[in-house]
Design a protein around this motif. Sequence first.
Motif, PDB file in Angstrom:
ATOM      1  N   VAL A  69     -40.388  15.749  -8.275  1.00  0.00           N
ATOM      2  CA  VAL A  69     -40.643  15.151  -9.587  1.00  0.00           C
ATOM      3  C   VAL A  69     -39.408  15.308 -10.472  1.00  0.00           C
ATOM      4  O   VAL A  69     -38.845  16.401 -10.582  1.00  0.00           O
ATOM      5  N   ASP A  70     -38.988  14.214 -11.084  1.00  0.00           N
ATOM      6  CA  ASP A  70     -37.928  14.245 -12.097  1.00  0.00           C
ATOM      7  C   ASP A  70     -38.602  14.093 -13.453  1.00  0.00           C
ATOM      8  O   ASP A  70     -38.956  12.980 -13.865  1.00  0.00           O
ATOM      9  N   PRO A  71     -38.848  15.212 -14.163  1.00  0.00           N
ATOM     10  CA  PRO A  71     -39.609  15.141 -15.417  1.00  0.00           C
ATOM     11  C   PRO A  71     -38.962  14.277 -16.485  1.00  0.00           C
ATOM     12  O   PRO A  71     -39.629  13.819 -17.410  1.00  0.00           O
ATOM     13  N   THR A  72     -37.657  14.023 -16.377  1.00  0.00           N
ATOM     14  CA  THR A  72     -36.986  13.210 -17.392  1.00  0.00           C
ATOM     15  C   THR A  72     -37.328  11.729 -17.267  1.00  0.00           C
ATOM     16  O   THR A  72     -37.184  10.969 -18.225  1.00  0.00           O
ATOM     17  N   ARG A  73     -37.800  11.318 -16.091  1.00  0.00           N
ATOM     18  CA  ARG A  73     -38.123   9.902 -15.873  1.00  0.00           C
ATOM     19  C   ARG A  73     -39.626   9.622 -15.898  1.00  0.00           C
ATOM     20  O   ARG A  73     -40.050   8.479 -15.863  1.00  0.00           O
ATOM     21  N   GLY A  74     -40.434  10.652 -15.911  1.00  0.00           N
ATOM     22  CA  GLY A  74     -41.877  10.458 -15.866  1.00  0.00           C
ATOM     23  C   GLY A  74     -42.373  10.372 -14.437  1.00  0.00           C
ATOM     24  O   GLY A  74     -41.598  10.122 -13.503  1.00  0.00           O
ATOM     25  N   ILE A  75     -43.684  10.567 -14.243  1.00  0.00           N
ATOM     26  CA  ILE A  75     -44.284  10.541 -12.902  1.00  0.00           C
ATOM     27  C   ILE A  75     -44.408   9.088 -12.447  1.00  0.00           C
ATOM     28  O   ILE A  75     -45.087   8.287 -13.093  1.00  0.00           O
ATOM     29  N   PRO A  76     -43.755   8.708 -11.338  1.00  0.00           N
ATOM     30  CA  PRO A  76     -43.919   7.341 -10.832  1.00  0.00           C
ATOM     31  C   PRO A  76     -45.259   7.200 -10.113  1.00  0.00           C
ATOM     32  O   PRO A  76     -45.596   7.993  -9.239  1.00  0.00           O
ATOM     33  N   LEU A  77     -46.035   6.220 -10.496  1.00  0.00           N
ATOM     34  CA  LEU A  77     -47.371   6.025  -9.928  1.00  0.00           C
ATOM     35  C   LEU A  77     -47.407   4.782  -9.049  1.00  0.00           C
ATOM     36  O   LEU A  77     -46.874   3.725  -9.419  1.00  0.00           O
ATOM     37  N   ALA A  78     -48.040   4.920  -7.905  1.00  0.00           N
ATOM     38  CA  ALA A  78     -48.388   3.775  -7.061  1.00  0.00           C
ATOM     39  C   ALA A  78     -49.875   3.529  -7.263  1.00  0.00           C
ATOM     40  O   ALA A  78     -50.694   4.409  -6.984  1.00  0.00           O
ATOM     41  N   ALA A  79     -50.235   2.362  -7.766  1.00  0.00           N
ATOM     42  CA  ALA A  79     -51.613   2.154  -8.200  1.00  0.00           C
ATOM     43  C   ALA A  79     -52.078   0.738  -7.930  1.00  0.00           C
ATOM     44  O   ALA A  79     -51.270  -0.190  -7.760  1.00  0.00           O
ATOM     45  N   HIS A  80     -53.412   0.590  -7.884  1.00  0.00           N
ATOM     46  CA  HIS A  80     -54.013  -0.736  -7.897  1.00  0.00           C
ATOM     47  C   HIS A  80     -53.822  -1.352  -9.283  1.00  0.00           C
ATOM     48  O   HIS A  80     -53.491  -0.645 -10.243  1.00  0.00           O
ATOM     49  N   PRO A  81     -54.066  -2.653  -9.435  1.00  0.00           N
ATOM     50  CA  PRO A  81     -53.957  -3.276 -10.756  1.00  0.00           C
ATOM     51  C   PRO A  81     -54.965  -2.697 -11.751  1.00  0.00           C
ATOM     52  O   PRO A  81     -55.872  -1.947 -11.386  1.00  0.00           O
ATOM     53  N   GLU A  82     -54.806  -3.053 -12.998  1.00  0.00           N
ATOM     54  CA  GLU A  82     -55.705  -2.573 -14.058  1.00  0.00           C
ATOM     55  C   GLU A  82     -57.149  -2.917 -13.724  1.00  0.00           C
ATOM     56  O   GLU A  82     -57.438  -3.990 -13.197  1.00  0.00           O
ATOM     57  N   GLY A  83     -58.049  -1.994 -14.042  1.00  0.00           N
ATOM     58  CA  GLY A  83     -59.458  -2.152 -13.714  1.00  0.00           C
ATOM     59  C   GLY A  83     -59.886  -1.263 -12.570  1.00  0.00           C
ATOM     60  O   GLY A  83     -61.079  -1.077 -12.346  1.00  0.00           O
ATOM     61  N   CYS A  84     -58.920  -0.677 -11.871  1.00  0.00           N
ATOM     62  CA  CYS A  84     -59.222   0.213 -10.754  1.00  0.00           C
ATOM     63  C   CYS A  84     -59.603   1.591 -11.278  1.00  0.00           C
ATOM     64  O   CYS A  84     -58.924   2.156 -12.146  1.00  0.00           O
TER      65      CYS A  84
END
Length: 304
Positions: free
Chosen positions: A178-193
């Motif tokens: 984790v690079d805290p300066t860039r934020g947590i990168p998320l792999a996610a379904h589209p909105e509504g999931c």
Amino acid sequence: MRSFTNFQTDLLRTFVSVIDLGAFTKAGDALGRTQPAISLQIRRLEELVGAPVIRQVGRTLLLTSEGEMLLSYAREILRLNDEAASYFNRARIAGVLRVGLPNDYAVAFLQGVITEYTRRNPEISLELHCGWSADILDRLRADELDVAVAMVNGERAQYLSRSWIERPIWAAAKDFTVDPTRGIPLAAHPEGCAYRARMIQALDGAQMRWRIAYTGSGVSGLQNAVINGLGVSALTRYTMLSGMRVLEEADGFPALAEIRVGLFYKHPRLSDAGIRLVNHVIGRLDEAGVSGDPVKRHAKLDYQ
């Protein structure tokens, strides 16, 4: 000698049909009975229960607390009764089964369970339809699906037969840092999931920065994004792959909220093949230790 109350299956079938089809007249059409006959059977059932099970206000049906509990038992009794009847009558298990599975839930385990059933019954043609949970349930209500698996939101859960709890887990590549300066990168379904929402809620609650690094509607896409180090995602224990590791609170990641998943069907509309599929799925869920007791039913059902 102890006396027993005998809940006749024809009374229970009428009760479930009224609830699933939404009206006394529709239940009568499905069962080949008049509306007065359906009403009489409900009254007989209430005499056995010793209390009202349904109230009707205008076009809205209300289940009493006794009706909620009875509906849980009635679904279980009827699905076992109908499976036994089809077995001893040597019913031919054939036809088309339309099953809905949600994009927003890792369904690899259930896909395997369902295809196992169809391999054992080669005369069944299986149609799998994937989509968001809300859309899957809309298609079930419209009789475009026979059986559905979907997220359960709130107390209103029409056609719900069995539910279980899944706690999503944070998944990352084994060498992910984790690079805290860039934020947590998320792999996610589209909105509504539901899984996407739980990741964001957990990170916001912990005041952790995040960003969406990958968006896709398929579970395999999320898995590849995680393994390739594009981001972390919320998966289930069934969809963790080689090359992944679980991120826990010790790694600085907050726990994700539970998700309730349900198995839905309209009993009056289901064929012998469908009943056997439901029983097969429930059996496999019980073996896997994820299927709970019949759930507490909703108290209010709005029908049109």
